[in-house]
Design an enzyme around this catalytic site. Structure first.
Site, mmCIF file in Angstrom:
data_model
loop_
_atom_site.group_PDB
_atom_site.id
_atom_site.type_symbol
_atom_site.label_atom_id
_atom_site.label_comp_id
_atom_site.label_asym_id
_atom_site.label_seq_id
_atom_site.Cartn_x
_atom_site.Cartn_y
_atom_site.Cartn_z
ATOM 1 N N GLU A 181 -1.043 -2.682 4.423
ATOM 2 C CA GLU A 181 -1.882 -3.150 3.323
ATOM 3 C C GLU A 181 -1.785 -2.277 2.069
ATOM 4 O OE1 GLU A 181 -5.528 -3.552 5.473
ATOM 5 O OE2 GLU A 181 -4.746 -5.274 6.568
ATOM 6 N N ASP A 203 -7.477 2.593 0.292
ATOM 7 C CA ASP A 203 -7.825 1.239 0.735
ATOM 8 C C ASP A 203 -8.994 1.288 1.715
ATOM 9 O OD1 ASP A 203 -7.966 -1.285 1.816
ATOM 10 O OD2 ASP A 203 -5.861 -1.417 2.393
#
Lengths: 618, 176
Positions: A181, A203
């Protein structure tokens, strides 16, 4: 080869979409000429909440509709299933305390969720979310979409990655690549415009935290190091606030709501609303109405920040470790990117600013940036983005168990993938015909402190005196971060048979069984849909004929012809209430035949009317 | 399709030299990654994809090893069949190591004088490590020029380095 033999049209290129399969929300995106774009559903909604509800009857409900059922049908509605992916029941005791749904007893290696007498594995539940995204993409493009890049937290281990891949397979998606991600987010930002530099991606999502540090080099995104915590995210903040609210309510009302799943969901929703509000407001109110009673609590941002500070502090150690592994200091980091809904929290932004001494990028929607990056990666795989290339790393070291339960490391964490290592094994006693290799993931010295990944059984070794057999085993972590093992008998040069027993997760056979089952289900679903569609068509025809009966032309028909129409109508209505869509089709054709003359007469009248009209107007 | 080479120098297509220009190697690493990475061959045949994966895995492994002079030297010597003997105390260190161990023991018992003795030894050993790294380059060049006598010298240097590293690490752990 002559020019004409080159095949231009033969291989129709399949579309590849990018999917962010999130803890809280999921969405898909694709790459067009202007860049990555999100894919909306027919109502224009981009986000599909990662919530699945299994009704008493009928098909599973996914997304927004399922969110409503968190309160009305909490014991049948699953959320945050990503936290259970690739895990055993022993790993998720903390989560289970907060989940209202039941876990079946045989959940040591794969968790089985029990909903209304049926069992579902986390990959099968995730597959339902993926299926919804796939359907949205089909509606959007007007053609079936079967290829996708799916994102995973960078810190996901082998079993969690495999479970994600399994989910794709169950949903009928060919997973072209699993992408981390934070790396996807870096791709979405297109930071390579600056050509060279060092970027940190922070993140903080609903359930997981990742930090990655990348080096940019003329379109190459090279991950230097990654770190994280697959059990840290916005959910932890929600749970913290929920505990407080539930305690408050218990003391105010004298009622413990924690065993009332529907009420707990109501409280969850209330604290999430307050949390969201606090990203912009200086104070918010947690408000719960239940059973005619009301709870209201003012939550100033200052107090909120004091409460969540320990959660945010937990992200800082992985950040520091990551910088150390990458061999960079905060001063050497040129850009910081924020990803995940939880990075909207001002305290999180402050913490990131303090740590990296840089103003973080927030231009892209933190909920969409990962899917957009996945779409860029899909473009790379399709050959449409020739100037970019991602070089990612494995987040955890891979090792094998040796004497005394000690780990011998074969591939170190932060090695660029694909990465490989070879090791030669032999037998310990005369005539031994198999060798068992225990593979683990983790940074610790002892096997018991690492994550067991799988046991590989080298079978059918020729019986030889001890130490004579030489089996070379090759461990390869592929570009998805998933381990592949192959073995060769060095004496004979033959491929060695290996039986794989994954420690967590589904075996290939189990996934296949789920896929087959869902195909059978899909067939059921398909005929149901056909029936629905043909009934809509029949409704339209019956209405039209009903109207036509009021037309003058109807009276021009003979009695016999009118009786024929009535007969055809009656037959269609009878078929309509059955479940054979072919029969309904037949009877629709019958009615069409019986009304041919009527239609012709009506058409003539209409044409005559039209001609008259022309004359008048002229 | 032929399998990609499994040797680290071969996958880079460079000569088997110990003295390497790491910047040039990095450029080559990026070039070959652009050419071979599985992402560049996602739509190719199964055979081509297999080649891409194998070649890139070896390239990545090779880059990891060859960019680091110590790992590179270990790889070079192992490939040449030269055995390591890092567990043995290098003869010229025997006396100093003996003294360090004595001091460590006393330091554990709370002797502050011994503690500063250990700290001083640590400074000396760290300096020794640095001078070993400085000597390494000359041995690399000698071996690259075909001086076979330099091979055992390099082996001894690496063994001594590993020994010192472990010693410093253990001493630091004891002092904490």
């Amino acid at each position: 080869m002559s020019l004409f033999q080159i095949d231009f049209g033969g291989q129709k290129e399949h579309k590849v979409i990018g999917i962010d399969l999130g803890t809280t929300n999921s969405l898909a995106a694709f790459m067009d000429l202007t860049g990555p774009t999100v894919i909306p559903d027919p109502q224009g909604e981009v986000i599909v909440p990662s919530v699945v509800s299994i009704p008493e009857k009928g098909e599973p409900i996914v997304g927004h509709a399922a969110v409503e059922r968190l309160i009305t049908h909490p014991e049948r509605t699953i959320f945050s299933v990503k936290r259970l992916m690739g895990r055993g029941v022993g790993d998720v005791q903390d989560e289970l305390k907060l989940f209202p749904f039941h876990i079946a007893p045989d959940s040591d290696t794969v968790i089985h969720l029990e909903l209304g007498g049926k069992k579902f594995t986390p990959p099968a539940v995730s597959a339902l979310v993926l299926r919804q995204l796939k359907q949205n993409a089909k509606d959007f493009f007007g053609e079936p979409i079967e290829h996708a890049v799916i994102t995973v937290p960078a810190y996901f281990n082998d079993a969690q990655r495999q479970a994600t891949k399994d989910a794709g397979r169950i949903a009928g998606i060919q997973v072209m690549r699993l992408v981390n991600e934070p790396t996807a987010a870096a791709l979405a930002y297109g930071l390579d415009k600056r050509q060279n530099g060092v970027v940190a991606v922070y993140d903080l999502g609903g359930g997981t935290f990742d930090i990655s540090i990348l080096k940019l080099h003329d379109g190459i995104f090279e991950v230097l190091a990654t770190n994280g915590d697959t059990h840290l995210g916005g959910d932890d903040i929600d749970n913290l606030l929920m505990r407080i609210a539930l305690e408050d309510i218990a003391s105010e009302w004298g009622v413990d709501l924690s065993s009332d799943a529907g009420a707990v969901q109501r409280v969850r929703r209330a604290v999430i609303e307050a949390k969201h509000a606090l990203s912009t407001a200086m104070a918010a109110v947690i408000e719960v109405h239940h059973d005619g009673k009301s709870y209201r609590r003012e939550l100033p941002r200052e107090l909120f920040e004091k409460l969540i500070a320990p959660v945010i502090d937990r992200t800082l150690t992985p950040c520091r470790d990551c910088m150390k592994d990458a061999g960079v200091t905060p001063d050497e980091i040129d850009e910081v990117v924020l990803v995940g809904g939880s990075t909207r929290i001002p305290l999180v932004r402050q913490a990131v600013r303090n740590l990296f001494k840089a103003e973080p990028h927030t231009e892209l929607n933190p909920d969409e940036v990962v899917a957009l990056g996945a779409a860029v990666q899909a473009g790379i795989l399709s050959g449409h983005v020739p100037d970019k290339l991602l070089l990612d790393v494995t987040p955890l070291s891979l090792g094998i168990e040796t004497m005394g339960g000690i780990v011998s490391k074969l591939i170190h964490r932060n090695s660029t993938i694909p990465a490989s290592a070879a090791e030669t094994f032999t037998t310990a006693v005369d005539g031994q015909s198999n060798v068992l290799i225990h593979v683990v993931q983790g940074e610790r010295e002892m096997v018991r402190d690492c994550r067991s990944l799988a046991r590989f059984d080298l079978k059918g070794i020729d019986p030889l005196p001890a130490g004579m057999a030489k089996i070379q085993v090759k461990f390869l972590i592929d570009a998805n971060g998933i381990l592949n093992v192959s073995a060769k008998d060095l004496r004979t040069g033959k491929e060695q048979t290996i039986e794989v027993k994954p420690s967590y997760g589904l075996t290939d056979e189990q996934v296949e069984a789920i896929v087959l089952e869902s195909f059978e289900k899909a067939e059921e679903d398909f005929s149901e849909r056909q029936l629905r569609e043909v009934r809509v068509e029949a409704d339209r025809i019956l209405n039209a004929v009903d109207k036509a009966k009021g037309d003058d032309a109807y009276m021009d028909l003979s009695d016999e012809e009118r009786a024929g129409v009535d007969q055809a109508i009656a037959e269609l209505i009878l078929a309509y209430h059955g479940s054979d869509h072919n029969l309904i089709h037949n009877k629709m054709d019958g009615l069409n035949q019986a009304t041919l003359k009527l239609a012709e007469l009506m058409m003539n009248t209409a044409v005559q009317g039209l001609m008259k009209g022309t004359k008048i107007d002229a | 399709m032929e399998a990609p080479p499994s040797g680290y120098y071969e996958i880079f297509g460079i000569e088997k030299k110990l003295a390497l220009d790491v910047e040039g190697l990095q450029r080559r690493f990026y070039e070959r990654s652009r050419e071979w990475h599985p992402d560049r061959h996602a739509r190719a045949s199964a055979e081509q994809r297999e080649f891409a994966e194998q070649a890139t895995a070896t390239l990545n492994d090779a880059w990891r090893v060859l960019r680091d002079p110590v790992a590179r030297a270990e790889y070079f010597l192992t490939a040449a069949g030269v055995k390591t003997d890092a567990k043995k105390t290098p003869p010229d260190l025997l006396e100093e190591v003996f003294e360090l161990n004595m001091a460590l023991e006393e330091a554990r018992d709370g002797d502050t004088g011994a503690k500063s003795q250990v700290a001083a030894a640590l400074v000396r050993f760290t300096a020794m490590l640095e001078s070993l790294d400085a000597d390494r380059g000359a041995l690399f060049l000698r071996i690259d020029l075909g001086d076979a006598a330099a091979i055992p010298a390099l082996r001894a240097l690496l063994d001594k380095r590993k020994y010192l590293q472990n010693l410093v690490r253990d001493a630091r752990a004891t002092m904490e």
